[in-house]
Design a protein around this motif. Sequence first.
Motif, short mmCIF file in Angstrom:
data_model
loop_
_atom_site.label_atom_id
_atom_site.label_comp_id
_atom_site.label_asym_id
_atom_site.label_seq_id
_atom_site.Cartn_x
_atom_site.Cartn_y
_atom_site.Cartn_z
N PRO A 259 0.81 -1.23 0.00
CA PRO A 259 0.00 0.00 0.00
C PRO A 259 0.83 1.27 0.00
CG PRO A 259 -0.90 -1.60 1.55
CD PRO A 259 0.42 -2.14 1.10
N ALA A 260 2.00 1.22 0.65
CA ALA A 260 2.84 2.42 0.71
C ALA A 260 3.33 2.84 -0.67
CB ALA A 260 4.02 2.18 1.64
N SER A 261 3.76 1.86 -1.48
CA SER A 261 4.24 2.20 -2.83
C SER A 261 3.09 2.67 -3.70
CB SER A 261 4.94 1.00 -3.46
OG SER A 261 4.06 -0.11 -3.57
N PHE A 262 1.89 2.09 -3.49
CA PHE A 262 0.71 2.56 -4.23
C PHE A 262 0.37 4.00 -3.86
CE2 PHE A 262 -4.05 2.92 -3.83
CZ PHE A 262 -4.27 3.25 -5.16
N SER A 263 0.38 4.29 -2.56
CA SER A 263 0.05 5.65 -2.10
C SER A 263 1.06 6.66 -2.63
CB SER A 263 0.01 5.70 -0.57
OG SER A 263 -1.02 4.88 -0.07
N LEU A 264 2.34 6.29 -2.62
CA LEU A 264 3.38 7.19 -3.12
C LEU A 264 3.19 7.47 -4.60
CD1 LEU A 264 6.01 8.71 -2.51
CD2 LEU A 264 7.26 6.62 -3.10
N ALA A 265 2.91 6.42 -5.39
CA ALA A 265 2.72 6.61 -6.83
C ALA A 265 1.47 7.43 -7.10
CB ALA A 265 2.62 5.25 -7.52
N PHE A 266 0.39 7.17 -6.38
CA PHE A 266 -0.86 7.90 -6.58
C PHE A 266 -0.67 9.37 -6.25
CE2 PHE A 266 -5.11 9.42 -5.62
CZ PHE A 266 -5.89 8.80 -6.56
#
Length: 285
Positions: A259-266
């Motif tokens: 989720p952290a990498s998703f949130s960063l990319a978003f």
Amino acid sequence: MHRNVVQAELNSGPARVRVQTYTYETPSEQTRCPQQHTLTLMTSRRRNGWRGFFHRPHQPGRMFAFGDLIFVPAGLSIHGSGPGGPQNMVACSFPRGAADALRMFEEGWDDRELARCGDLRSDRIADAMRRLGEEALQPGFGSDVLVDALTTALPIDLARHFQDVVRRRAPVKGGLAPHQLRSIEEYVREWPAGGVRVGDLADLVGLSRGHFMRAFKQSVGKTVHGFVEGVRLDQAKTLLAEDDMPLKQIAARLGFANPASFSLAFRRMTGDTPGRYRGVRKGLR
């Protein structure tokens, strides 16, 4: 039995805006052929299972799932079916010839292009429709000027949204063929296990990796990575706005490690966190 209740209506030049509640039969199945270009935003949560297609003479068109934002070009028959029930909406219609930007929609389109009209993915257009609905229900200071500006901008925003359709019609020397681009887009949207690799896309269209990357950039105007990230962003916005799926599941579904990498990319692509985006979108319903 269908029932339509209009809460508010306003006119701006040739454009007409309506805020209404349309109660569909349960279940519902109907065919409509509006004589004006009609843009509709569903403002209440749509139940799953709504599907449709544009009618061609003697044959149905490509089936698609309806989104919250729908555009039906004037004079085209559209067939829809779904679970039915009441649906709140804002509709904006334009007569043929009302705006130069709408002329592209008065030409012949293929089934794939028309299918995109059933689920427009444009925050800009959706926000303009919401503002029109608000002004129709509660007009404020300078309402007539604001409504004129919004109804003037909407045809332009629609044309810009479909500019890639126009580009696909024009042959690009050294680029990919339309059927190759369709195959690539469908493959990316399905998001295969293990993610999308450039080599796999090149194999899909029968080209070497280097040739494919050059041809793709020439045809689409962006790198493969940029295109894939754009598709993932569209899917992320849809899942956040229309589903209560946990961020962990959304991240996994879109191929992010956590989720952290998703949130960063978003956040890098939108300037907002997934949680805040979801909260704002749900608050607008």
